[in-house]
Design an enzyme around this catalytic site. Structure first.
Site, PDB file in Angstrom:
ATOM      1  CD  GLU A  40     -17.580  49.132 -78.448  1.00  0.00           C
ATOM      2  OE1 GLU A  40     -16.720  48.097 -78.438  1.00  0.00           O
ATOM      3  OE2 GLU A  40     -18.391  49.546 -78.385  1.00  0.00           O
ATOM      4  CE  LYS A 115     -15.943  45.310 -75.629  1.00  0.00           C
ATOM      5  NZ  LYS A 115     -17.224  45.785 -76.904  1.00  0.00           N
ATOM      6  CB  CYS A 157     -19.945  48.189 -75.768  1.00  0.00           C
ATOM      7  SG  CYS A 157     -20.518  47.861 -76.875  1.00  0.00           S
TER       8      CYS A 157
END
Length: 286
Positions: A40, A115, A157
């Protein structure tokens, strides 16, 4: 097929980060990797001009996308480009998403995942307060794509804390799942390995958990511990902190055996009712 996971300690200097990423990807390709996953924020950490970076990339004026496509072509390597800021397609002035791109070995964008879960959390570290939604818009789709190493699901994440996303990816046929991350040192020490192993065990997928591992502008300290986890939850490779190229082989026969001997996908009995679920974009559409 050989898999590679990259750990970096990215800073605010985009050209320097791209040089570091290129060097690490070259190592992965030389070792025989067919697909490599960057962490990321691989191209920039600690920047407050996310909107400007995303807009420049959307208008074809930024360095990241051309670098990414050229690197994939040069190295004949499929690359999951951790995250980079990208506004919605065709809307360069709109708020950027934290976007994870899958690029094939010809330099073509094969899939895009925005995301879904943004890190709006208070953490007991030097920074204290994280509000990703200040800089990024929420994604809205589940994405899988076919690659030479298997059917790949994309996550990022903080998504690791939401197992329903991973169940959707398994239902869409995922055999491997990427999780490029920049976990804080505090939350990583508490939960990182538990989460990546749990997501692998429950989906019976390989989890490719690239990471940031060190000190960045902000100040910000990330946990590192990039890892490759197999479908039985075993840690095949891991690096504590600092730069690293981690390699492992996907054993598709063993994965099929695990799924046959413990067919959890066919045993599911509980489904949440009335929950808002993301739209399913099981096949990427450009």
């Amino acid at each position: 097929m050989s898999l590679a996971v990259i750990q970096m300690v990215s800073q605010s200097d985009v050209p320097a980060n791209l040089r570091d990423a290129r060097r690490l990807l070259e190592q992965a390709a030389e070792a025989g990797a067919k697909l490599a996953v960057l962490p990321e924020n691989f191209a920039a950490m600690g920047r407050r001009d996310i909107a400007d970076i995303g807009r420049a990339e959307a208008l074809g004026e930024g360095p990241i996308l051309p670098w990414l496509k050229q690197t994939a072509r040069d190295l004949r390597l499929w690359i999951v480009a951790g995250t980079l800021p990208q506004p919605p397609v065709g809307q360069p002035a709109a708020k950027s998403h934290a976007c994870s791109l899958l690029v094939d070995d010809r330099g073509e964008i094969v899939a895009r995942y925005d995301k879904l879960h943004l890190f709006d959390v208070d953490v007991a570290d030097n920074r204290g307060r994280y509000r990703e939604s200040d800089d990024y818009a929420y994604g809205s789709g589940v994405v899988v794509a076919d690659t030479p190493v298997g059917r790949l699901g994309l996550t990022v994440c903080y998504d690791l804390r939401f197992p329903e996303l991973y169940s959707e990816l398994r239902a869409a046929g995922a055999e491997l799942i990427t999780a490029p991350s920049a976990f804080t040192a505090v939350t990583g020490a508490a939960h990182w390995e538990v989460l990546i192993r749990a997501r692998a065990i429950e989906t019976q997928c390989y989890v490719l958990a690239a990471a940031q591992g060190g000190t960045h502008p902000g100040p910000r300290e990330t946990f590192g511990h990039a890892a490759i986890i197999d479908p039985w939850g075993r840690v095949l490779a891991q690096q504590d902190t600092g730069e690293a190229v981690l390699l492992a082989l996907r054993d598709s026969s063993e994965q099929a055996s695990i799924r046959a001997r413990m067919p959890v996908a066919t045993h599911r009995r509980f489904f949440s009712q009335g929950a808002q679920r993301p739209a399913s974009e099981h096949e990427f559409k450009a």
